[in-house]
Scaffold this motif. Structure first.
Motif, short mmCIF file in Angstrom:
data_model
loop_
_atom_site.label_atom_id
_atom_site.label_comp_id
_atom_site.label_asym_id
_atom_site.label_seq_id
_atom_site.Cartn_x
_atom_site.Cartn_y
_atom_site.Cartn_z
N VAL A 32 0.78 -7.61 1.18
CA VAL A 32 2.23 -7.53 1.32
C VAL A 32 2.87 -6.66 0.26
N SER A 33 2.23 -6.56 -0.91
CA SER A 33 2.94 -5.86 -1.98
C SER A 33 2.63 -4.37 -2.04
N MET A 34 1.53 -3.94 -1.43
CA MET A 34 1.27 -2.50 -1.45
C MET A 34 2.08 -1.85 -0.36
N PRO A 35 2.92 -0.90 -0.72
CA PRO A 35 3.70 -0.22 0.31
C PRO A 35 2.75 0.44 1.30
N VAL A 36 3.11 0.35 2.57
CA VAL A 36 2.24 0.86 3.63
C VAL A 36 1.89 2.33 3.41
N PHE A 37 2.91 3.12 3.02
CA PHE A 37 2.61 4.55 2.93
C PHE A 37 1.75 4.86 1.72
N TRP A 38 1.84 4.03 0.70
CA TRP A 38 1.00 4.24 -0.47
C TRP A 38 -0.46 3.95 -0.13
N LEU A 39 -0.67 2.79 0.48
CA LEU A 39 -2.02 2.42 0.88
C LEU A 39 -2.59 3.45 1.85
N GLY A 40 -1.74 3.87 2.79
CA GLY A 40 -2.18 4.85 3.78
C GLY A 40 -2.64 6.14 3.12
N LEU A 41 -1.84 6.62 2.17
CA LEU A 41 -2.19 7.88 1.51
C LEU A 41 -3.46 7.72 0.66
N ILE A 42 -3.57 6.56 0.01
CA ILE A 42 -4.76 6.31 -0.81
C ILE A 42 -6.01 6.33 0.08
N TYR B 23 -1.40 -5.22 6.22
CA TYR B 23 -0.06 -5.65 5.83
C TYR B 23 0.32 -6.93 6.56
N ALA B 24 -0.02 -6.96 7.85
CA ALA B 24 0.38 -8.11 8.67
C ALA B 24 -0.53 -9.31 8.42
N SER B 25 -1.75 -9.07 7.90
CA SER B 25 -2.69 -10.17 7.77
C SER B 25 -2.25 -11.19 6.72
N ALA B 26 -1.46 -10.75 5.75
CA ALA B 26 -1.09 -11.65 4.66
C ALA B 26 -0.41 -12.91 5.16
N SER B 27 0.60 -12.72 6.02
CA SER B 27 1.33 -13.90 6.47
C SER B 27 0.43 -14.78 7.33
N ILE B 28 -0.47 -14.15 8.10
CA ILE B 28 -1.37 -14.95 8.94
C ILE B 28 -2.32 -15.78 8.06
N GLU C 56 7.87 -2.30 15.76
CA GLU C 56 8.97 -1.52 15.21
C GLU C 56 8.66 -1.06 13.79
N GLY C 57 7.76 -1.79 13.12
CA GLY C 57 7.50 -1.46 11.73
C GLY C 57 6.44 -0.40 11.55
N ALA C 58 5.98 0.16 12.65
CA ALA C 58 4.92 1.15 12.56
C ALA C 58 5.44 2.50 12.07
N VAL C 59 6.75 2.59 11.84
CA VAL C 59 7.36 3.88 11.50
C VAL C 59 6.64 4.61 10.37
N LEU C 60 6.47 3.89 9.25
CA LEU C 60 5.87 4.55 8.09
C LEU C 60 4.42 4.92 8.35
N THR C 61 3.70 3.98 8.95
CA THR C 61 2.31 4.26 9.27
C THR C 61 2.22 5.48 10.18
N GLU C 62 3.11 5.53 11.15
CA GLU C 62 3.10 6.65 12.08
C GLU C 62 3.40 7.96 11.35
N THR C 63 4.24 7.90 10.35
CA THR C 63 4.55 9.12 9.60
C THR C 63 3.34 9.58 8.80
N PRO D 216 6.65 2.50 -5.53
CA PRO D 216 5.30 3.01 -5.34
C PRO D 216 5.08 4.24 -6.20
N PRO D 217 3.93 4.34 -6.80
CA PRO D 217 3.65 5.54 -7.57
C PRO D 217 3.43 6.72 -6.64
N ALA D 218 3.82 7.88 -7.07
CA ALA D 218 3.60 9.05 -6.24
C ALA D 218 2.11 9.33 -6.19
#
Lengths: 337, 558
Positions: free
Chosen positions: A142-152, A214-219, A275-282, B44-46
Motif C-alpha cells: 500500500v505504501s509504495m506508489p504504483v508508478f514508483w514500483l512500476g518503474l523500478i 497494491y490491491a493484495s494488501a487489503s485482502i 478505475e485505479g489502473a490509470v497510473l499503471t496504464e501510464t 516518491p523518489p524520482a
C-alpha cells in the motif's frame, strides 16, 4: 424476500444512483470555466473558428437544453460523440475497456493469489515472524506508489535483467490477432495465435503484478482479521475437540466463514482496480480506459468523461450487487434485506 | 507444514534483497534489505536509472522497421483538413504529398513536389501550378489536377481545425480551379508574399488526397472526413496500416511511391509511450530507435552512453510572458521594461531548461526569414527599480501571473515570481489547466500570462501577425496592445513581394516589438531527440512535420 425481488429492488436503486451520477458529472463538467473547443483547437485558433465549431457541437445552447439533449440521447443508449477522437463515446469505451478489464482481472488474480494465502499464514502464525513478514509485505504494497514500483520493476526486470518485456501490450514484431473481443489473450486464443498469446501474457505479467500487489494488501489484512475472529469462535473449538485435523478445521470450517468479508473487499477492490489502473496504464503504456479518461479529462472532453464515469459507476454497482448475492452462497444465514 | 511456512517468507526475502541490490546506489554496498525498502512512503523518489557502460549493442529491432517512442496523446485526426497537432502533422506528412515542400535543413526556399513548377501574376494574386505527370497514389490512381482541386476545396468546405492556416487568403472553394488535367489555378483574395503563400502550402493542410478513394468513403456529406481520421489516401512514402489509439501508428511502405520507387524502410511504428522514463529505458535497451520526449536531465544522462546520439535543433516554439496593457500599471512602457529587466533569462535557460532552450528575445524564431538575434534584456535590478520609480511605482505593485500547471511552466513561473519580488513586484501565481487559461486569455481576461507560441508553418508571418497585429485577435489583441504601426507593418510584410525587403520589414518590426511590445520573450525551445546511432538521415527538424521518413534507414556501422 426472495432473491429475485431483492435483485430487482437493487437494480432499481442502482438506476437512481446512476442517474444521480449523470446529473452531477454533467453539471460539474459544464459549470467549470474551461473551453473544450479552445482546448482542441489550441492557442492559435481565431475566435471566429472557435465560435463556429462550438455551434457545430451545440455548446452554444443553454446548459439545461444541452442536458435534456444528453438525456434523450442517453435513453437511446447514445453517449454522444467525443470531441477529441471524433468518434461515438460508446465506440471508444468499447475499444479501450477490454484492455483495462484484462489488466484489472489479472491483477485481481494476482491480488487474490498473494492476499489470501498470506492472510491465512498471518492468522495461523499470529504474532510470530511469518505474520510480521506478511504485514511488512502488505504494508509495502500500500505504501509504495504504483508508478514508483512500476518503474523500478521495469528498470530491474526489463532493462537490467531482460527477463520481462518493456511497456506495451505486445512486442512490435508480433502480429496482433484479429480483434474480436478486444481482450488480447482471448483473441489470440480464438485465432490460435500462440505467439501472440504468450507474448501478451508476458507483457501482462509486470503491470498486473504492480496493480495486484497494491490491491493484495487489503485482502491480506482482511483475511487475517476475519480468520482470527472465526478461529476464536466456539464451533471451531467444537470441531477441534471432535478430533478433526487442523487442516480440516481450517479449510472446511474456518476459512469458509472467514472468506465472507474477504469477498466484499475483493468486489470493491475490483471496481477500484478498474478505475485505479490509470497510473499503471501510464507507466506500462497500456492503452486502456484509464488512459482514455485521463486524456479526455485533460482536453475537457465532457461527453467522454461522462461516458467513462458512467461506465465505471455501473461496474462498481454491479460488483457490489454480485458481492451481496455471493454472500448468500457463502453464508446461508444472511438474509436479503 | 513448517517447510511450507518457511517457503513464502524466504522467497519474499530473496526478492526483496534482489530489488534492494539493484536499486542500491553504486558504492553503498549491498546492505539494503527488505526493511529499507519498506521505508519508502510519502513522496516518491524520482527514479533515475544509472547508466552503466555497456558495449555498443547490436540492433535489437528489425532492420527494415523504425520504432519511434513518443507521447502521441495530442493526436486528434489524420485527416489533412483536421490534423493540426504535432503528432498528427508528423504522421500525415509521411502519408501525403503537397504541391510544394521544404527539404531539411533549408526552411526558407521551397522545393517542387507534386507541382513541378509554378508561376504567379505580378500582383501575387493569381497562381498557376503545373502538376508533375506520372504520379500515382498508393491506390494506383493517377494524381491529376482534379485531386489537387478537390483536396484544397475540401479544406475550405469542411472548415475544420487546420483551415485557419489558409483562411486569411482562401475563403471560398471557387478560388481554386482546374485549367486542364495537369494545371491548377489559385486566386488569392489578397496579395500575400510569394514566400509566405508557398510556405503555407508546405503545411499538411495542403496535402493532396486521392479524390476517388476519399469520395468512396464519404458519409453524410463529410467528404470522407470520418474515414480519413484513421485511414490514408495519399501518394506519400507510407500508407497508414492502422492507428490503434493510445497505442501505436503502423505505417507501411507505399510500393507505388513515385519519388524513389519506394522508401528504404518497410515499416514505421510510432508507439505511444507517454512516460519519459519509459522512453529512456526503451532507447537505452535498444527496443526503440528514436525517442522524442526525454527530459533535459535524461538527455544529459543518456548522452554518455555508447550506441545513442542526441539530435538537437531550435524549434519554432517560443515561451514568453504576455503583459495585458489594459491592466494598470502594465499600460506604462517603463513598467513593462522594468519587468523585462527583472527577469533572469540566463538562469531560466541554463538552470531550468538545462540545454533544452536558447535565450531568444524577439518574436520571430531563429531559423526563419527575418529572425532578429538581438537580446538586449538582461537581469538588472537597479535599472528595473529606477524604471519603476520613474513610472510612479517606487514601492512596486501586486500582479497576477497565470500559467498552466505543467513542467517546466510552473518552475519558470516560480523563478519569475522570485525575480520580480526583488524589484518590488509582488506576483501571485495563478495556475489553471491550458484549456481554462486560453479561454480566459482569448477574452483578454489575464494580467500576466506565461504562455507558448509555435509557428504553424516555416514563415515569419505566423509569429509576426500573432504578436503584432491586434486586428486578427491573436496575441497582440489578447494582451490589449492596439498598436497600429506594428499591425500595419506586419500586414505590409506579409504582402511584400520582394524577399529582401520583406526580411528588412521583419527586422524593423521585431525591433519595434522588442522596445514597445507587451511581451517579455523568455526563450526558444530546443528539441532534443535521442536516436540509436544506426539510424541514418534522421534530420533535425524545427517543425517536426518537414522530416521525410522515406530517406531514413538503419545501418549498423559506417
Amino acid at each position: 424476500m426472495d432473491l429475485r425481488t431483492y435483485v430487482m429492488r437493487r437494480l432499481i436503486l442502482m438506476a437512481f444512483v446512476l442517474f444521480g451520477i449523470v446529473v452531477i458529472t454533467f453539471f460539474v463538467s459544464h459549470v467549470i470555466p474551461a473551453d473544450p473547443i479552445g482546448a482542441i483547437l489550441g492557442p492559435q485558433a481565431s475566435p471566429e473558428l472557435v465560435e463556429k465549431i462550438r455551434r457545430e457541437w451545440g455548446f452554444d445552447k443553454p446548459v439545461h437544453e444541452q442536458f435534456i439533449d444528453y438525456l434523450i440521447k442517453l435513453s437511446k443508449g447514445d453517449l454522444g460523440k467525443s470531441i477529441r477522437t471524433n468518434k461515438p463515446v460508446m465506440e471508444d469505451l468499447l475499444y479501450f475497456f477490454p484492455a483495462t478489464i484484462e489488466l484489472a482481472t489479472s491483477a485481481m488474480v494476482v491480488a487474490v493469489a498473494i492476499g489470501i494465502p498470506l492472510g491465512i499464514v498471518s492468522a495461523i502464525k499470529k504474532d510470530r515472524w511469518p505474520d510480521h513478514v506478511s504485514r511488512i509485505f502488505a504494508l509495502m504494497g500500500v505504501s509504495m506508489p504504483v508508478f514508483w514500483l512500476g518503474l523500478i520493476l521495469l528498470f530491474v526486470l526489463y532493462y537490467k535483467l531482460g527477463l520481462f518485456p518493456g511497456p506495451g501490450r505486445l512486442d512490435p514484431g508480433v502480429p496482433e490477432p484479429p480483434r474480436v473481443t478486444g481482450l488480447l489473450l482471448l483473441d489470440s486464443l480464438l485465432a490460435g495465435n500462440f505467439e501472440a498469446l504468450s507474448n501478451a501474457l508476458w507483457h501482462l505479467a509486470l503491470p498486473s503484478f504492480v496493480l495486484g500487489y497494491y490491491a493484495s494488501a487489503s485482502i491480506t489484512r482482511i483475511t487475517r482479521a476475519a480468520l482470527l475472529e472465526v478461529l476464536n469462535q466456539d464451533f471451531i473449538k467444537a470441531a477441534r475437540s471432535k478430533g478433526l485435523t487442523e487442516r480440516v478445521v481450517l479449510f472446511r470450517h474456518a476459512l469458509r466463514n472467514a472468506l465472507i468479508p474477504t469477498t466484499t473487499v475483493i468486489g470493491m477492490t475490483y471496481g477500484s482496480l478498474l478505475e485505479g489502473a490509470v497510473l499503471t496504464e501510464t507507466i506500462f503504456a497500456w492503452p486502456g480506459l484509464g488512459r482514455y479518461s485521463t486524456g479526455a479529462f485533460l482536453s475537457v472532453d465532457f461527453l467522454a468523461v461522462m461516458g467513462a464515469t458512467l461506465l465505471i459507476a455501473l461496474i462498481y454497482s454491479l460488483a457490489n450487487l454480485i458481492v451481496d448475492i455471493l454472500y448468500a452462497f457463502l453464508d446461508p444465514r444472511i438474509r436479503y434485506a | 507444514m513448517t517447510a511450507r511456512d518457511l517457503a513464502l517468507p524466504l522467497i519474499l526475502l530473496i526478492v526483496g534483497l534482489a530489488i534492494g541490490y539493484f536499486i542500491a546506489p553504486p558504492g553503498k554496498g549491498v546492505t539494503t534489505t527488505v526493511t529499507t525498502t519498506v521505508t519508502v512512503t510519502g513522496a516518491p523518489p524520482a527514479v533515475t536509472p544509472t547508466v552503466t557502460t555497456t558495449p555498443a549493442p547490436e540492433m535489437r529491432t528489425p532492420a527494415d522497421t523504425l520504432i519511434i517512442a513518443m507521447d502521441t496523446s495530442d493526436a486528434v485526426s489524420l485527416d489533412p483538413a483536421r490534423a493540426y497537432e504535432f503528432t498528427s502533422c508528423f504522421v500525415t506528412n509521411q502519408l501525403y504529398d503537397k504541391l510544394v515542400d521544404f527539404e531539411l535543413p533549408d526552411l526558407i526556399n521551397v522545393k517542387p513536389e507534386v507541382a513541378e513548377r509554378w508561376e504567379y501574376s505580378p500582383d501575387g494574386l493569381v497562381w498557376t501550378f503545373y502538376i508533375r505527370k506520372g504520379i500515382k497514389f498508393a491506390s494506383g490512381n493517377p494524381l491529376t489536377a482534379d485531386d489537387v482541386v478537390y483536396s484544397l476545396q475540401r479544406v475550405i468546405k469542411l472548415k475544420q481545425t487546420a483551415y485557419s492556416v489558409i483562411e486569411p487568403f482562401l475563403k471560398s472553394p471557387e478560388q481554386i480551379e482546374k485549367v486542364d488535367d495537369y494545371t491548377v489555378r489559385i486566386r488569392l483574395n489578397k496579395t500575400v508574399a510569394p514566400s509566405f503563400f508557398l510556405s503555407v502550402l508546405t503545411f499538411t493542410t495542403s496535402s493532396i488526397v486521392d479524390s476517388k478513394v476519399v469520395e468512396a468513403h464519404a458519409k453524410n456529406g463529410d467528404m470522407g472526413s470520418e474515414w480519413l481520421t484513421d485511414h490514408s489516401a495519399g501518394s506519400g512514402p507510407f500508407v497508414l496500416e492502422r492507428w490503434d489509439r493510445e497505442s501505436q501508428f503502423v505505417l507501411r511502405a507505399n510500393p507505388n511511391y513515385w519519388k524513389t520507387g519506394q522508401p528504404i524502410l518497410k515499416t514505421v511504428i510510432i508507439k505511444h509511450v507517454p512516460e519519459p522514463t519509459d522512453q529512456l529505458l526503451l532507447i537505452q535497451k535498444g527496443d526503440a530507435d528514436v525517442v522524442i520526449d526525454l527530459t533535459a536531465d535524461q538527455v544529459k544522462q543518456v548522452e554518455k552512453q555508447p550506441g545513442v546520439k542526441v539530435v538537437r535543433v531550435e524549434r519554432f516554439q517560443n515561451r514568453y510572458i504576455g503583459m495585458n496593457v489594459a491592466v494598470k500599471p502594465l499600460d506604462k512602457e517603463e513598467v513593462r521594461d522594468a519587468i523585462r529587466y527583472c527577469i533572469d533569462y540566463d538562469s531560466i535557460v541554463n538552470d531550468i531548461l538545462k540545454g533544452a532552450a536558447i535565450k531568444w528575445q524577439t518574436v520571430v524564431p531563429k531559423g526563419l526569414l527575418g529572425a532578429n538575434p538581438k537580446t538586449p534584456y538582461y537581469r538588472n535590478v537597479t535599472l528595473a527599480k529606477q524604471l519603476l520609480a520613474k513610472a510612479g511605482y517606487p514601492d512596486g505593485f501586486e500582479i497576477e501571473l497565470t500559467t498552466a500547471p505543467t513542467y517546466p511552466a510552473i518552475d519558470i513561473a516560480t523563478k519569475i515570481q522570485a525575480d520580480l519580488a526583488e524589484c518590488g513586484i509582488r506576483v501571485k501565481i495563478n495556475q489553471m489547466t491550458a484549456s481554462m487559461m486560453y479561454e480566459k486569455y482569448r477574452k483578454q481576461g489575464l494580467q500576466l500570462v506565461l504562455a507558448q507560441w509555435g509557428s504553424d508553418y516555416p514563415d515569419p508571418d505566423s509569429n509576426a501577425m500573432a504578436f503584432a497585429n491586434y486586428r486578427i485577435r491573436q496575441l497582440a489583441w489578447r494582451n490589449s496592445w492596439y498598436d497600429d504601426y506594428a499591425a500595419d507593418l506586419a500586414e505590409k510584410a506579409s504582402a511584400e513581394m520582394d524577399l529582401k525587403r520583406r526580411e528588412e520589414m521583419y527586422l524593423t518590426l521585431t525591433d519595434y516589438i522588442l522596445d514597445h511590445g507587451p511581451y517579455a520573450m523568455l526563450y526558444q525551445e530546443v528539441a532534443q531527440q535521442v536516436i540509436r546511432d544506426y539510424v541514418k538521415n534522421w534530420l533535425p527538424d524545427p517543425t517536426f512535420f518537414v522530416l521525410d521518413l522515406s530517406k531514413v534507414s538503419k545501418v549498423v556501422g559506417s
